[in-house]
Design an enzyme around this catalytic site. Structure first.
Site, PDB file in Angstrom:
ATOM      1  N   GLU A  96     -24.164  43.154  94.464  1.00  0.00           N
ATOM      2  CA  GLU A  96     -23.151  42.826  93.457  1.00  0.00           C
ATOM      3  C   GLU A  96     -23.760  42.083  92.280  1.00  0.00           C
ATOM      4  O   GLU A  96     -24.750  41.374  92.432  1.00  0.00           O
ATOM      5  CB  GLU A  96     -22.096  41.898  94.085  1.00  0.00           C
ATOM      6  CG  GLU A  96     -21.327  42.535  95.203  1.00  0.00           C
ATOM      7  CD  GLU A  96     -20.403  41.553  95.918  1.00  0.00           C
ATOM      8  OE1 GLU A  96     -19.872  40.629  95.267  1.00  0.00           O
ATOM      9  OE2 GLU A  96     -20.223  41.719  97.132  1.00  0.00           O
ATOM     10  N   CYS A 109     -24.728  37.253  86.598  1.00  0.00           N
ATOM     11  CA  CYS A 109     -25.191  36.693  87.869  1.00  0.00           C
ATOM     12  C   CYS A 109     -25.723  37.859  88.690  1.00  0.00           C
ATOM     13  O   CYS A 109     -24.989  38.816  88.956  1.00  0.00           O
ATOM     14  CB  CYS A 109     -24.021  36.020  88.583  1.00  0.00           C
ATOM     15  SG  CYS A 109     -24.412  35.474  90.250  1.00  0.00           S
ATOM     16  N   CYS A 116     -28.879  38.400 103.175  1.00  0.00           N
ATOM     17  CA  CYS A 116     -29.657  37.165 103.022  1.00  0.00           C
ATOM     18  C   CYS A 116     -30.054  36.635 104.399  1.00  0.00           C
ATOM     19  O   CYS A 116     -29.251  36.665 105.325  1.00  0.00           O
ATOM     20  CB  CYS A 116     -28.814  36.124 102.284  1.00  0.00           C
ATOM     21  SG  CYS A 116     -29.688  34.566 101.979  1.00  0.00           S
ATOM     22  N   CYS A 120     -26.570  30.292 105.782  1.00  0.00           N
ATOM     23  CA  CYS A 120     -25.683  29.180 105.417  1.00  0.00           C
ATOM     24  C   CYS A 120     -24.264  29.464 105.942  1.00  0.00           C
ATOM     25  O   CYS A 120     -23.752  30.578 105.809  1.00  0.00           O
ATOM     26  CB  CYS A 120     -25.654  28.971 103.910  1.00  0.00           C
ATOM     27  SG  CYS A 120     -27.263  28.512 103.233  1.00  0.00           S
ATOM     28  N   CYS A 123     -21.333  30.915 103.515  1.00  0.00           N
ATOM     29  CA  CYS A 123     -21.677  31.962 102.546  1.00  0.00           C
ATOM     30  C   CYS A 123     -21.431  33.364 103.083  1.00  0.00           C
ATOM     31  O   CYS A 123     -21.870  33.708 104.180  1.00  0.00           O
ATOM     32  CB  CYS A 123     -23.141  31.808 102.150  1.00  0.00           C
ATOM     33  SG  CYS A 123     -23.645  32.985 100.885  1.00  0.00           S
ATOM     34  N   GLY A 163     -28.502  36.972  98.268  1.00  0.00           N
ATOM     35  CA  GLY A 163     -29.920  36.836  98.594  1.00  0.00           C
ATOM     36  C   GLY A 163     -30.505  35.499  98.208  1.00  0.00           C
ATOM     37  O   GLY A 163     -29.900  34.721  97.486  1.00  0.00           O
ATOM     38  N   GLU A 164     -31.706  35.235  98.734  1.00  0.00           N
ATOM     39  CA  GLU A 164     -32.421  34.002  98.428  1.00  0.00           C
ATOM     40  C   GLU A 164     -33.623  34.385  97.553  1.00  0.00           C
ATOM     41  O   GLU A 164     -34.596  34.973  98.042  1.00  0.00           O
ATOM     42  CB  GLU A 164     -32.875  33.333  99.739  1.00  0.00           C
ATOM     43  CG  GLU A 164     -33.885  32.218  99.593  1.00  0.00           C
ATOM     44  CD  GLU A 164     -33.509  31.160  98.545  1.00  0.00           C
ATOM     45  OE1 GLU A 164     -32.371  30.662  98.561  1.00  0.00           O
ATOM     46  OE2 GLU A 164     -34.366  30.846  97.708  1.00  0.00           O
ATOM     47  N   SER A 195     -31.372  29.963  91.498  1.00  0.00           N
ATOM     48  CA  SER A 195     -30.763  29.098  92.506  1.00  0.00           C
ATOM     49  C   SER A 195     -31.411  29.338  93.862  1.00  0.00           C
ATOM     50  O   SER A 195     -31.581  30.475  94.293  1.00  0.00           O
ATOM     51  CB  SER A 195     -29.260  29.403  92.587  1.00  0.00           C
ATOM     52  OG  SER A 195     -28.655  28.585  93.547  1.00  0.00           O
ATOM     53  N   SER A 218     -29.405  24.330  95.914  1.00  0.00           N
ATOM     54  CA  SER A 218     -28.160  24.227  96.670  1.00  0.00           C
ATOM     55  C   SER A 218     -28.328  23.111  97.691  1.00  0.00           C
ATOM     56  O   SER A 218     -28.921  23.308  98.742  1.00  0.00           O
ATOM     57  CB  SER A 218     -27.879  25.554  97.383  1.00  0.00           C
ATOM     58  OG  SER A 218     -27.785  26.583  96.425  1.00  0.00           O
ATOM     59  N   LEU A 219     -27.815  21.944  97.348  1.00  0.00           N
ATOM     60  CA  LEU A 219     -28.028  20.777  98.205  1.00  0.00           C
ATOM     61  C   LEU A 219     -26.906  20.692  99.244  1.00  0.00           C
ATOM     62  O   LEU A 219     -27.162  20.665 100.441  1.00  0.00           O
ATOM     63  CB  LEU A 219     -28.105  19.521  97.329  1.00  0.00           C
ATOM     64  CG  LEU A 219     -28.588  18.251  98.017  1.00  0.00           C
ATOM     65  CD1 LEU A 219     -29.967  18.433  98.648  1.00  0.00           C
ATOM     66  CD2 LEU A 219     -28.605  17.068  97.038  1.00  0.00           C
ATOM     67  N   HIS A 220     -25.688  20.600  98.798  1.00  0.00           N
ATOM     68  CA  HIS A 220     -24.483  20.642  99.633  1.00  0.00           C
ATOM     69  C   HIS A 220     -24.328  19.488 100.621  1.00  0.00           C
ATOM     70  O   HIS A 220     -23.298  19.410 101.300  1.00  0.00           O
ATOM     71  CB  HIS A 220     -24.353  21.976 100.379  1.00  0.00           C
ATOM     72  CG  HIS A 220     -24.360  23.187  99.492  1.00  0.00           C
ATOM     73  ND1 HIS A 220     -23.751  23.226  98.260  1.00  0.00           N
ATOM     74  CD2 HIS A 220     -24.928  24.415  99.653  1.00  0.00           C
ATOM     75  CE1 HIS A 220     -23.931  24.428  97.715  1.00  0.00           C
ATOM     76  NE2 HIS A 220     -24.648  25.164  98.525  1.00  0.00           N
ATOM     77  N   ASN A 294     -15.331  28.407  97.953  1.00  0.00           N
ATOM     78  CA  ASN A 294     -14.591  29.670  97.974  1.00  0.00           C
ATOM     79  C   ASN A 294     -14.354  30.022  99.428  1.00  0.00           C
ATOM     80  O   ASN A 294     -15.305  30.082 100.206  1.00  0.00           O
ATOM     81  CB  ASN A 294     -15.424  30.789  97.349  1.00  0.00           C
ATOM     82  CG  ASN A 294     -15.332  30.758  95.845  1.00  0.00           C
ATOM     83  OD1 ASN A 294     -14.252  30.791  95.279  1.00  0.00           O
ATOM     84  ND2 ASN A 294     -16.478  30.663  95.207  1.00  0.00           N
ATOM     85  N   CYS A 337     -19.692  35.874  94.828  1.00  0.00           N
ATOM     86  CA  CYS A 337     -20.559  36.936  95.324  1.00  0.00           C
ATOM     87  C   CYS A 337     -20.485  37.191  96.812  1.00  0.00           C
ATOM     88  O   CYS A 337     -20.191  36.321  97.590  1.00  0.00           O
ATOM     89  CB  CYS A 337     -21.989  36.656  94.919  1.00  0.00           C
ATOM     90  SG  CYS A 337     -22.475  37.805  93.653  1.00  0.00           S
TER      91      CYS A 337
HETATM   92  N1  SAH Z   1     -29.597  31.796  97.945  1.00  0.00           N
HETATM   93  C1  SAH Z   1     -29.447  31.036  96.747  1.00  0.00           C
HETATM   94  C2  SAH Z   1     -28.529  31.689  95.725  1.00  0.00           C
HETATM   95  C3  SAH Z   1     -27.246  32.271  96.163  1.00  0.00           C
HETATM   96  S1  SAH Z   1     -25.686  31.593  96.107  1.00  0.00           S
HETATM   97  C4  SAH Z   1     -28.972  29.651  97.048  1.00  0.00           C
HETATM   98  O1  SAH Z   1     -28.747  29.337  98.208  1.00  0.00           O
HETATM   99  O2  SAH Z   1     -28.905  28.836  96.141  1.00  0.00           O
HETATM  100  C5  SAH Z   1     -25.290  30.685  94.740  1.00  0.00           C
HETATM  101  C6  SAH Z   1     -24.572  29.385  95.116  1.00  0.00           C
HETATM  102  O3  SAH Z   1     -23.270  29.608  95.700  1.00  0.00           O
HETATM  103  C7  SAH Z   1     -25.341  28.549  96.110  1.00  0.00           C
HETATM  104  O4  SAH Z   1     -25.300  27.205  95.714  1.00  0.00           O
HETATM  105  C8  SAH Z   1     -24.554  28.741  97.370  1.00  0.00           C
HETATM  106  O5  SAH Z   1     -24.801  27.722  98.281  1.00  0.00           O
HETATM  107  C9  SAH Z   1     -23.135  28.782  96.850  1.00  0.00           C
HETATM  108  N2  SAH Z   1     -22.152  29.350  97.760  1.00  0.00           N
HETATM  109  C10 SAH Z   1     -22.311  30.291  98.706  1.00  0.00           C
HETATM  110  N3  SAH Z   1     -21.154  30.531  99.344  1.00  0.00           N
HETATM  111  C11 SAH Z   1     -20.227  29.734  98.774  1.00  0.00           C
HETATM  112  C12 SAH Z   1     -18.844  29.512  99.002  1.00  0.00           C
HETATM  113  N4  SAH Z   1     -18.182  30.169  99.933  1.00  0.00           N
HETATM  114  N5  SAH Z   1     -18.223  28.604  98.218  1.00  0.00           N
HETATM  115  C13 SAH Z   1     -18.871  27.936  97.266  1.00  0.00           C
HETATM  116  N6  SAH Z   1     -20.178  28.089  97.012  1.00  0.00           N
HETATM  117  C14 SAH Z   1     -20.863  28.969  97.765  1.00  0.00           C
END
Ligand code: SAH
Length: 347
Positions: A96, A109, A116, A120, A123, A163-164, A195, A218-220, A294, A337
């Site tokens: 996508e 994007c 991937c 996570c 995701c 993807g990463e 990212s 992506s720290l989270h 999301n 995505c």
């Molecule tokens: N693999 C890379 C890039 C892909 S995703 C990464 O991990 O950064 C882009 C961003 O969207 C990342 O910060 C990811 O953690 C976040 N993301 C993935 N699923 C999500 C969701 N359901 N809600 C909010 N952010 C999400």
């Protein structure tokens, strides 16, 4: 075409590689320039390269492969004009891309892999794992074809799709060099964000290249217990090791890191998390981008409440950390995505 061709993928070749290949065929240097120009337009066959002699077009089609994606689905948001594409690749896999319309320019994007491997918990892209990496041309095509089809001139790119990117390091770097080339799409590195979930050795490798792109991490979560729960990558390499690599990245490139933080209800959004995040990032000059989670149908995780988000932001701002909240674009077309591909794979 349903299998990877044994012939070299011409659109993944850098200008000097193309020049060398054409020279080996006995062609004058300007031919490589003409061909590179064509490869940066949405042509799907050598036949369409009408300023090349017919004999050369035939020679090229015997020696190289030219891939082109098919827009299997296209969704346009009625609310904000966001355009989402589901591309069908030569082997029947799907990825996508999303075109977002911002005041500072149109941003695409793009995906870097089919699926991937990172796992996570929140995701959609990682459900089902990684199928394969994308070639450099398959990443470039998402920019080329999205621009051509949507009619929106693309000025910015974010590698934040499926993807990463750092798991597909070489092809992603090759893509960056192609899309940055003045004779190609000529998109400046400062207009590109990459990212990553935070693969430490690859962040160091990237820092060594000294590219002027923006690195988003992506720290989270600011602590290992929480982060390891939702991001398996953290189990091998904890938060402090990751933040140290981010510091080295800034020292080497002079580019400040942007941290992404998806706000997940009662999981990473408590006062404890806010305070620890503020403490760890204070004084680094980095930027935090909060993303309201999301919801993914396959997951039980829920987004934080607006009130919790407000309190979280206040805690960070008190430590002078620059915080923004990601605006949700294309809410009517599920623009985040991974979800269209999931739907397609279920069929
Ligand atoms: N693999 C890379 C890039 C892909 S995703 C990464 O991990 O950064 C882009 C961003 O969207 C990342 O910060 C990811 O953690 C976040 N993301 C993935 N699923 C999500 C969701 N359901 N809600 C909010 N952010 C999400």
């Amino acid at each position: 075409m349903t299998e990877k061709s044994a012939l070299p993928d011409i659109k993944s070749m850098l200008p000097d590689e193309l020049s060398a290949a054409l020279a080996a065929l006995g062609e004058p240097p300007f031919r490589a320039k003409q061909i590179f120009k064509w490869l940066n337009t949405p042509v799907s066959s050598f036949e369409e390269m009408t300023n090349l002699p017919k004999a050369l077009r035939e020679k090229l089609s015997e020696r190289f492969t030219l891939y082109a994606p098919l827009a299997e689905r296209k969704l346009v948001s009625r609310l904000d004009g966001t355009v989402k594409y589901l591309w069908r690749l030569y082997d029947g896999n799907h990825v996508e891309s999303v075109v977002m319309r911002y005041e500072h320019g149109n941003t695409v994007c793009v995906s870097s892999e089919v699926g991937c491997p990172m796992g996570c918990a929140f995701c959609a892209s990682t459900i089902g794992g990684k199928v394969r990496v994308l070639g450099a041309s398959e990443i470039l095509d998402q920019v080329l074809y999205a621009q051509a089809d949507s009619g929106l001139r693309i000025s910015n790119i974010v590698l934040m799709g499926i993807g990463e990117p750092l798991d597909n390091f070489d092809n992603v770097i090759r893509f960056l060099r192609l899309v940055n080339d003045p004779a190609g799409m000529n998109i400046g590195m400062r207009h590109i964000s990459l990212s990553t979930c935070g693969i430490v050795e690859k962040i160091d490798k990237l820092a060594g290249l000294g590219l002027q792109l923006t690195l988003s991490v992506s720290l989270h979560a600011p602590d290992d217990e929480t982060r390891s729960r939702i991001m398996p990558v953290n189990r091998a390499c904890g938060v402090d090791t990751l933040l140290a690599a981010c510091g080295r990245y800034f020292e080497k490139t002079g580019r400040r890191i942007s941290f992404e933080y998806a706000m997940i209800r009662d999981l990473n959004d408590t006062p404890f998390h806010a305070a620890l995040l503020a403490e760890k990032l204070a004084g680094t000059g980095s930027h935090v981008n909060l993303i309201p989670l999301n919801e993914v149908p396959e997951s039980k995780l829920r987004p934080s409440t607006p009130e919790t988000m407000r309190r979280f932001i206040k805690t960070l701002e008190r430590k002078n950390i620059n915080v923004t909240v990601r605006r949700k674009l294309g809410p009517d077309i599920e623009a985040s995505c991974g979800q269209l591909r999931r739907e397609r794979e279920k069929k």
